[in-house]
Design an enzyme around this catalytic site. Structure first.
Site, PDB file in Angstrom:
ATOM      1  N   ASP A   8       7.506 -12.237  -1.631  1.00 56.42           N
ATOM      2  CA  ASP A   8       7.590 -10.986  -2.363  1.00 56.42           C
ATOM      3  C   ASP A   8       6.745  -9.979  -1.566  1.00 56.42           C
ATOM      4  O   ASP A   8       5.935 -10.378  -0.719  1.00 56.42           O
ATOM      5  CB  ASP A   8       7.001 -11.211  -3.763  1.00 56.42           C
ATOM      6  CG  ASP A   8       6.886  -9.925  -4.540  1.00 56.42           C
ATOM      7  OD1 ASP A   8       7.862  -9.166  -4.562  1.00 56.42           O
ATOM      8  OD2 ASP A   8       5.807  -9.681  -5.108  1.00 56.42           O
ATOM      9  N   ASP A  10       5.253  -6.408  -2.941  1.00 55.52           N
ATOM     10  CA  ASP A  10       4.193  -5.708  -3.670  1.00 55.52           C
ATOM     11  C   ASP A  10       3.269  -6.691  -4.389  1.00 55.52           C
ATOM     12  O   ASP A  10       3.723  -7.500  -5.198  1.00 55.52           O
ATOM     13  CB  ASP A  10       4.810  -4.749  -4.701  1.00 55.52           C
ATOM     14  CG  ASP A  10       5.747  -3.744  -4.049  1.00 55.52           C
ATOM     15  OD1 ASP A  10       5.251  -2.847  -3.364  1.00 55.52           O
ATOM     16  OD2 ASP A  10       6.979  -3.879  -4.229  1.00 55.52           O
TER      17      ASP A  10
HETATM   18  C1  G6P Z   1       8.369  -4.487  -7.035  1.00 56.98           C
HETATM   19  C2  G6P Z   1       7.170  -4.053  -7.842  1.00 56.98           C
HETATM   20  C3  G6P Z   1       7.600  -3.378  -9.124  1.00 56.98           C
HETATM   21  C4  G6P Z   1       8.591  -2.247  -8.810  1.00 56.98           C
HETATM   22  C5  G6P Z   1       9.794  -2.805  -8.080  1.00 56.98           C
HETATM   23  C6  G6P Z   1      10.792  -1.729  -7.684  1.00 56.98           C
HETATM   24  O1  G6P Z   1       8.946  -5.586  -7.611  1.00 56.98           O
HETATM   25  O2  G6P Z   1       6.362  -5.164  -8.166  1.00 56.98           O
HETATM   26  O3  G6P Z   1       6.467  -2.866  -9.781  1.00 56.98           O
HETATM   27  O4  G6P Z   1       9.002  -1.610 -10.006  1.00 56.98           O
HETATM   28  O5  G6P Z   1       9.349  -3.454  -6.890  1.00 56.98           O
HETATM   29  O6  G6P Z   1      10.228  -0.913  -6.696  1.00 56.98           O
HETATM   30  P1  G6P Z   1      10.842   0.446  -6.167  1.00 56.98           P
HETATM   31  O7  G6P Z   1       9.961   0.795  -4.984  1.00 56.98           O
HETATM   32  O8  G6P Z   1      12.258   0.197  -5.759  1.00 56.98           O
HETATM   33  O9  G6P Z   1      10.740   1.433  -7.260  1.00 56.98           O
HETATM   34 MG    MG Z   2       5.086  -8.470  -6.520  1.00 56.08          MG
END
Ligand code: G6P
Ligand code: MG
Length: 218
Positions: A8, A10
């Site tokens: 993953d 973030d």
């Molecule tokens: C990751 C983060 C989420 C976020 C998602 C979408 O999974 O943990 O917090 O909402 O990505 O990210 P984006 O950059 O496409 O909005």
């Molecule tokens: Mg994450």
């Protein structure tokens, strides 16, 4: 036999869960709300639009906006988020990330990215780690987001490796569930209390590095 590691982004390769929360918080404040801190963990791994629903629910505003207004709100949050990551460099990688990626490559494992974020390709380049990844799943082609297993299964399919030969690494409760439902081994990074569904949790990627060093010695 472990043949691939699926990361993953973030909260694992970089601490952008914080930036996501700050961007949601800025949006909430502009709408006149105070966002509870629990939202930070609740939106980990959750797609942008599904996260917006969580945010609005947390401030009792889930009935206030139409679907088209919600698209605009999600876009504004993304502008704030992009603003906060636009100067990211290799310095913003989580401690131990590069060493771990090097170790996996040296030992012949495939490496994939299974992030729900549409901004992760930018981060891979900005943090100078794109070259380690054999494949990057495009979250736009995934119908059901985490906790559904689809994104991890897609990564295994693109790598042409059976799910049981893959390890997934996640900081999100929903992400751990996604890995487990895909039939892979899940490693958690972060707060063990948040990752209560995962039996192997490390404080950080240095811990994951040591885990693989032991695994390769076996
Ligand atoms: C990751 C983060 C989420 C976020 C998602 C979408 O999974 O943990 O917090 O909402 O990505 O990210 P984006 O950059 O496409 O909005
Ligand atoms: Mg994450």
């Amino acid at each position: 036999m472990i043949k691939a590691v699926i990361f993953d982004m973030d909260g694992v390769l970089t601490e952008t869960s914080h930036q996501h929360f700050l961007a949601w918080n800025r949006l909430a404040e502009e709408l006149g709300y105070i966002l509870p801190l629990e939202v930070k963990d609740a939106v980990r791994g959750i797609s942008r639009l599904a996260s917006l629903d969580i945010v609005l629910k947390a401030v009792n505003a889930d009935k206030r906006f139409t679907e088209s207004e919600k698209l605009v709100l999600a876009e504004i949050k993304n502008i704030y988020y992009i603003e906060s990551i636009k100067r990211f460099t290799a310095e913003d990688l989580s401690g131990g990330a590069r060493e771990l990626l090097e170790l996996l490559k040296e030992n012949g494992l495939k490496i994939a990215l299974a992030s729900a974020s549409k901004n992760s390709k930018f981060l891979l380049r900005a943090m100078e780690i794109k070259q380690y990844f054999d494949i990057v799943v495009d979250p736009a082609v995934i119908q059901k987001g985490k906790p559904a297993p689809d994104i991890f299964l897609k990564a295994a399919e693109l790598l042409n490796i059976a799910p049981e030969d893959c390890i997934g690494i996640e900081d999100a409760y929903a992400g751990i569930e996604s890995i487990q439902r895909a039939g892979m081994t899940a490693l958690g990074v972060g707060d063990a209390a948040v990752l209560s569904n995962c039996s192997i949790v490390f404080d950080n990627l240095q811990g994951v590095y040591s885990y693989f060093v032991r695994l390769f010695r076996e």
